[in-house]
Design a protein around this motif. Structure first.
Motif, mmCIF file in Angstrom:
data_model
loop_
_atom_site.group_PDB
_atom_site.id
_atom_site.type_symbol
_atom_site.label_atom_id
_atom_site.label_comp_id
_atom_site.label_asym_id
_atom_site.label_seq_id
_atom_site.Cartn_x
_atom_site.Cartn_y
_atom_site.Cartn_z
ATOM 1 N N THR A 1 2.680 -10.954 -7.384
ATOM 2 C CA THR A 1 3.054 -9.765 -6.639
ATOM 3 C C THR A 1 3.457 -10.158 -5.224
ATOM 4 O O THR A 1 2.903 -11.101 -4.660
ATOM 5 C CB THR A 1 1.880 -8.759 -6.578
ATOM 6 O OG1 THR A 1 0.782 -9.411 -5.965
ATOM 7 C CG2 THR A 1 1.497 -8.263 -7.951
ATOM 8 N N TYR B 1 12.074 -8.199 -0.560
ATOM 9 C CA TYR B 1 11.394 -7.597 -1.709
ATOM 10 C C TYR B 1 11.940 -6.233 -2.131
ATOM 11 O O TYR B 1 11.490 -5.667 -3.113
ATOM 12 C CB TYR B 1 9.885 -7.477 -1.419
ATOM 13 C CG TYR B 1 9.250 -8.821 -1.189
ATOM 14 C CD1 TYR B 1 9.059 -9.714 -2.233
ATOM 15 C CD2 TYR B 1 8.863 -9.218 0.081
ATOM 16 C CE1 TYR B 1 8.492 -10.961 -2.021
ATOM 17 C CE2 TYR B 1 8.290 -10.466 0.302
ATOM 18 C CZ TYR B 1 8.117 -11.326 -0.752
ATOM 19 O OH TYR B 1 7.559 -12.558 -0.547
ATOM 20 N N TYR C 1 9.408 -1.534 -2.723
ATOM 21 C CA TYR C 1 8.111 -2.201 -2.658
ATOM 22 C C TYR C 1 7.031 -1.197 -2.277
ATOM 23 O O TYR C 1 7.199 -0.394 -1.380
ATOM 24 C CB TYR C 1 8.112 -3.329 -1.615
ATOM 25 C CG TYR C 1 6.725 -3.853 -1.315
ATOM 26 C CD1 TYR C 1 6.110 -4.772 -2.143
ATOM 27 C CD2 TYR C 1 6.001 -3.387 -0.224
ATOM 28 C CE1 TYR C 1 4.835 -5.242 -1.888
ATOM 29 C CE2 TYR C 1 4.723 -3.854 0.050
ATOM 30 C CZ TYR C 1 4.147 -4.772 -0.786
ATOM 31 O OH TYR C 1 2.876 -5.225 -0.534
#
Length: 94
Positions: A5, A73, A77
């Motif tokens: 993650t 990201y 996110y």
């Protein structure tokens, strides 16, 4: 296969802590005196006593870090807490 993650974006205190912990004041300490918990508490006191100008600098850095995090990201996110493994208790009662 474990999916890694993405990390959380760093906030202004974390950025400040990283900056301070790399300063000569903390780097020159003996290894025994550089415990993370104690260093973090000491830096937290320094943070509380900082001027508004210094805090504004780290606030601006935080905004830049969030923008960079978004670029890497993506906009979607969202922080998700890690689930801790459920411990199976052994119950001997019948």
């Amino acid at each position: 296969i474990k999916v890694k993650t993405p990390p959380r974006p760093q906030n202004r205190f974390i950025l400040y802590r990283r900056f301070k912990s790399r300063s000569p004041k903390f780097k020159k300490r003996r290894k025994e005196d550089r415990k993370v918990k104690l260093t973090s508490k000491e830096i937290a006191i320094l943070w509380k006593n900082e001027t508004e100008e210094v805090k504004k600098v780290f606030c601006a850095l935080e905004r830049m870090v969030k923008i960079k995090h978004r670029e890497v990201y993506g906009d979607d996110y969202k922080y998700k807490k890690k689930k801790r493994g459920s411990s199976i208790s052994s119950d001997n009662s019948s």
